[in-house]
Design a protein around this motif. Structure first.
Motif, PDB file in Angstrom:
ATOM      1  N   ARG A   1      37.259  33.887  39.365  1.00 51.28           N
ATOM      2  CA  ARG A   1      35.888  34.567  39.037  1.00 51.28           C
ATOM      3  C   ARG A   1      35.004  33.779  39.605  1.00 51.28           C
ATOM      4  O   ARG A   1      33.776  34.474  40.111  1.00 51.28           O
ATOM      5  N   TYR A   2      35.232  32.824  40.252  1.00 49.58           N
ATOM      6  CA  TYR A   2      33.905  31.852  40.871  1.00 49.58           C
ATOM      7  C   TYR A   2      34.595  31.242  41.983  1.00 49.58           C
ATOM      8  O   TYR A   2      35.931  30.757  42.010  1.00 49.58           O
ATOM      9  N   ILE A   3      33.726  31.276  43.189  1.00 48.22           N
ATOM     10  CA  ILE A   3      34.335  30.761  44.538  1.00 48.22           C
ATOM     11  C   ILE A   3      33.556  29.806  44.849  1.00 48.22           C
ATOM     12  O   ILE A   3      32.160  30.269  45.106  1.00 48.22           O
ATOM     13  N   ILE A   4      33.507  28.539  45.203  1.00 49.20           N
ATOM     14  CA  ILE A   4      32.782  27.267  45.560  1.00 49.20           C
ATOM     15  C   ILE A   4      33.049  26.876  47.027  1.00 49.20           C
ATOM     16  O   ILE A   4      34.077  26.482  47.240  1.00 49.20           O
ATOM     17  N   SER A   5      32.052  27.126  48.048  1.00 49.94           N
ATOM     18  CA  SER A   5      32.379  26.503  49.214  1.00 49.94           C
ATOM     19  C   SER A   5      31.680  25.349  49.636  1.00 49.94           C
ATOM     20  O   SER A   5      30.413  25.127  49.379  1.00 49.94           O
ATOM     21  N   CYS A   6      32.467  24.356  50.188  1.00 44.81           N
ATOM     22  CA  CYS A   6      31.799  23.118  50.691  1.00 44.81           C
ATOM     23  C   CYS A   6      32.384  22.987  52.016  1.00 44.81           C
ATOM     24  O   CYS A   6      32.618  21.683  52.390  1.00 44.81           O
ATOM     25  N   VAL A   7      32.603  23.861  53.041  1.00 42.17           N
ATOM     26  CA  VAL A   7      33.393  23.566  53.924  1.00 42.17           C
ATOM     27  C   VAL A   7      32.362  23.136  55.284  1.00 42.17           C
ATOM     28  O   VAL A   7      31.223  23.282  54.978  1.00 42.17           O
ATOM     29  N   ARG A   8      32.936  22.504  56.083  1.00 41.48           N
ATOM     30  CA  ARG A   8      32.366  21.704  57.333  1.00 41.48           C
ATOM     31  C   ARG A   8      33.508  22.459  58.446  1.00 41.48           C
ATOM     32  O   ARG A   8      34.586  21.507  58.956  1.00 41.48           O
TER      33      ARG A   8
ATOM     34  N   LEU B   1      32.597  34.819  56.723  1.00 36.80           N
ATOM     35  CA  LEU B   1      32.869  36.262  56.597  1.00 36.80           C
ATOM     36  C   LEU B   1      34.573  36.447  56.562  1.00 36.80           C
ATOM     37  O   LEU B   1      34.807  37.599  55.645  1.00 36.80           O
ATOM     38  N   ASP B   2      35.105  35.702  56.918  1.00 38.07           N
ATOM     39  CA  ASP B   2      36.867  35.592  56.423  1.00 38.07           C
ATOM     40  C   ASP B   2      36.668  35.496  54.735  1.00 38.07           C
ATOM     41  O   ASP B   2      37.474  36.193  54.449  1.00 38.07           O
ATOM     42  N   PHE B   3      36.093  34.459  54.430  1.00 36.94           N
ATOM     43  CA  PHE B   3      36.074  34.089  52.980  1.00 36.94           C
ATOM     44  C   PHE B   3      35.679  35.346  52.129  1.00 36.94           C
ATOM     45  O   PHE B   3      36.432  35.682  51.108  1.00 36.94           O
ATOM     46  N   CYS B   4      34.663  35.917  52.612  1.00 41.52           N
ATOM     47  CA  CYS B   4      34.150  37.220  51.849  1.00 41.52           C
ATOM     48  C   CYS B   4      35.358  38.290  52.020  1.00 41.52           C
ATOM     49  O   CYS B   4      35.513  38.995  50.728  1.00 41.52           O
ATOM     50  N   LYS B   5      35.817  38.434  53.032  1.00 37.81           N
ATOM     51  CA  LYS B   5      36.982  39.572  53.133  1.00 37.81           C
ATOM     52  C   LYS B   5      37.868  39.211  51.966  1.00 37.81           C
ATOM     53  O   LYS B   5      38.577  40.125  51.269  1.00 37.81           O
ATOM     54  N   ASP B   6      38.418  37.940  51.950  1.00 37.56           N
ATOM     55  CA  ASP B   6      39.748  37.834  50.935  1.00 37.56           C
ATOM     56  C   ASP B   6      38.967  37.728  49.640  1.00 37.56           C
ATOM     57  O   ASP B   6      39.868  38.050  48.561  1.00 37.56           O
ATOM     58  N   ILE B   7      37.681  37.487  49.286  1.00 41.73           N
ATOM     59  CA  ILE B   7      37.039  37.352  47.873  1.00 41.73           C
ATOM     60  C   ILE B   7      37.202  39.001  47.357  1.00 41.73           C
ATOM     61  O   ILE B   7      37.504  39.392  46.400  1.00 41.73           O
ATOM     62  N   LEU B   8      36.823  39.802  48.528  1.00 43.34           N
ATOM     63  CA  LEU B   8      36.549  41.345  48.062  1.00 43.34           C
ATOM     64  C   LEU B   8      38.096  41.774  47.775  1.00 43.34           C
ATOM     65  O   LEU B   8      38.348  42.672  47.021  1.00 43.34           O
ATOM     66  N   GLU B   9      39.268  41.350  48.522  1.00 42.42           N
ATOM     67  CA  GLU B   9      40.444  41.879  48.279  1.00 42.42           C
ATOM     68  C   GLU B   9      41.178  41.226  47.309  1.00 42.42           C
ATOM     69  O   GLU B   9      41.996  41.886  46.689  1.00 42.42           O
ATOM     70  N   VAL B  10      41.118  39.868  47.045  1.00 41.04           N
ATOM     71  CA  VAL B  10      42.116  39.365  46.001  1.00 41.04           C
ATOM     72  C   VAL B  10      41.564  38.658  44.799  1.00 41.04           C
ATOM     73  O   VAL B  10      42.158  38.337  44.122  1.00 41.04           O
ATOM     74  N   ALA B  11      40.163  38.429  45.037  1.00 40.26           N
ATOM     75  CA  ALA B  11      39.619  37.934  43.785  1.00 40.26           C
ATOM     76  C   ALA B  11      39.278  38.840  42.449  1.00 40.26           C
ATOM     77  O   ALA B  11      39.365  39.879  42.800  1.00 40.26           O
ATOM     78  N   GLU B  12      38.908  38.140  41.562  1.00 42.08           N
ATOM     79  CA  GLU B  12      38.389  38.977  40.350  1.00 42.08           C
ATOM     80  C   GLU B  12      37.424  39.960  41.028  1.00 42.08           C
ATOM     81  O   GLU B  12      36.261  39.432  41.175  1.00 42.08           O
ATOM     82  N   PRO B  13      37.527  40.983  40.429  1.00 45.97           N
ATOM     83  CA  PRO B  13      36.448  42.198  40.756  1.00 45.97           C
ATOM     84  C   PRO B  13      34.962  41.399  40.295  1.00 45.97           C
ATOM     85  O   PRO B  13      34.815  41.071  39.063  1.00 45.97           O
TER      86      PRO B  13
END
Length: 488
Positions: free
Chosen positions: A78-85, A128-140
């Motif tokens: 439901r929530y995705i938090i990004s802390c990437v470097r 943008l890869d994260f976003c693609k995955d979020i749209l495809e497999v995360a909670e709507p």
């Protein structure tokens, strides 16, 4: 309540633990699942061990999983938090080292300036890869909470091109408010009310009230100049306060590299910075700090694991926005904070497409921004210069247009104050070639960049910078921590 939170880049160990314990300070979130993901299996297992220890000691039903399979971590979240470097400390070292060859001395280099722009080029394809995955497999309808720098560029890309419900989060406003409350003699920050607006790392306290009394420029200047510590550590910020009439949220070191006036010559740099800590303007200061922190964690991991066996104390919940946003969205307990979102009329004198940082309120209906804020003209002018750089940088990262990337770097305020167009063109070629493995969108441009570099006659220099310090050893860090304990 039971839902899933995915943390990307969870190997950012100290920050991940802070977010985790903050969220578990909310009583309703005991049954939440945390899915950790990172490229490093070793880092994942280290942070999972720490979080498992927190859960075990506090006898919580909370579930913690860890995987290098990002899509598996995001599935149903439901929530995705990004802390990437992206590129880690290896690429970050080039963000500092290569611009120094051309006279560009950065303290942090992760927001704009040469280093921050290249950092954005590495991050945006991954975002943008994260976003693609979020749209495809995360909670709507999943919400993406981005903590990663360059904040504005990453958030801009996620909203405009990733098409995901995204908010960017930072703690600069809170830290600035803490300073102001202290210099004004407040007993706690709750006595200070403020409106702070602008763009990330260039937000401005445009209205200040202490116990309801309006605080003007002269009183604030006098308070900072009288403070025995901040008067030395924040010389540049105080100078900007005197000239602009409002205080900036960002640290002395950060602010110095967003403006064209204070780091353009070595003698000017040493005049305006303070070497008591990296954040006050040291050359490559955050790179040194990050390197020392990584080395310390890897060496002292048993201590981190032992310290995790402590009660979660809601009274010690941090002022990071994430847990408060989730609490407001899930429980309808209203939260006021400062959020990075697309402008769309919130700040009247900044571009509509910009990512602004400004006050908003969160409840079950979402993040609701306070619209109709107008910045002082000097603040708007400074922000707009950075926004123009951010816009070109995002478009370059999306298109892989190296000429547009060079124009973005050329228009950066500090780069433009130091370097000629010929130097900028060569510097960008050198940075793109050095970081090619993290810049897939520029793959076709790399061979020509290498060819140009082989024929270039522009002179560079190997220079440590105006105020560089060596990375301290573990032994030196231990000795310093022991001395601090004894002093207390």
């Amino acid at each position: 309540m039971s839902f899933k939170i995915a943390i990307i880049g969870a190997g950012s160990v100290g920050f991940t633990k802070k977010l985790f314990t903050d969220i578990l300070c909310v009583p309703e979130f005991r049954d939440v699942e945390f899915a950790l993901t990172d490229l490093s299996e070793r880092n994942l297992q280290m942070i999972k061990s720490i979080l498992d220890r927190v859960v075990e000691f506090n006898k919580l039903p909370t579930k913690v999983t860890a995987t290098t399979d990002r899509r598996a971590a995001l599935e149903g979240a439901r929530y995705i938090i990004s802390c990437v470097r992206v590129g880690g400390l290896e690429a970050y070292a080039d963000d500092i080292r290569i611009p120094l060859k051309y006279g560009i001395d950065q303290c942090v280099g992760d927001t704009i300036c040469a280093g921050g722009i290249l950092y954005g080029q590495r991050n945006i394809p991954v975002i943008l890869d994260f976003c693609k995955d979020i749209l495809e497999v995360a909670e709507p309808g999943a919400k993406f909470l981005n903590y990663a720098n360059p904040m504005a560029m990453n958030t801009w890309a996620a909203i405009e091109y990733g098409k995901v419900d995204t908010v960017g989060l930072c703690h600069g406003v809170q830290h600035g408010a803490d300073q102001i409350a202290e210099v004004l003699g407040a007993k706690s920050r709750t006595e200070l009310d403020y409106i702070c607006s602008g763009i990330n790392h260039q937000t401005w306290f445009i209205d200040l009230r202490l116990n309801g009394r309006k605080i003007g420029k002269d009183e604030l200047v006098a308070a900072f100049e009288a403070h025995p510590v901040y008067s030395q550590q924040e010389k540049l910020r105080i100078d900007v306060l005197k000239r602009f009439g409002v205080y900036s949220t960002e640290s002395n070191g950060h602010l110095s590299e967003y403006l064209p006036w204070y780091r353009k010559r070595p003698d000017e740099i040493t005049r305006w910075i303070d070497m008591s800590d990296w954040i006050h303007g040291e050359t490559g200061g955050y790179l040194r700090y990050s390197t020392e922190t990584r080395n310390w964690f890897e060496t002292e991991f048993p201590q981190f694991l032992e310290s995790a066996a402590r009660p979660i104390d809601p009274a010690k919940r941090s002022n990071e926005h994430a847990s408060h946003i989730l609490e407001a969205l899930e429980t309808n307990r209203v939260y006021r904070g400062h959020f990075n979102v697309k402008n769309n009329g919130v700040v009247t004198n900044l571009p509509q497409d910009a990512i602004i940082e400004s006050p908003g309120f969160v409840d079950r209906f979402g993040i609701n921004m306070a619209a109709g804020i107008t910045l002082p003209e000097a603040c708007a002018a400074t922000c707009t210069s950075s926004i123009n750089v951010q816009r070109m940088s995002v478009h370059a990262a999306i298109s892989g247009d190296i000429d547009l990337l060079k124009l973005a770097v050329l228009h950066d305020p500090l780069v433009g104050a130091v370097s000629t167009p010929e130097e900028v063109w060569q510097m960008v070629d050198e940075m793109v070639v050095a970081q090619a493995r993290w810049l897939p969108q520029y793959a076709d441009a790399v061979p020509a960049a290498k060819e140009r570099l082989s024929k270039s006659r522009i002179k560079t220099r190997e220079w440590a910078g105006a105020a560089r310090r060596d990375v301290r050893s573990i032994e030196e860090l231990r000795a310093e921590k022991t001395a601090l304990k004894q002093a207390v």
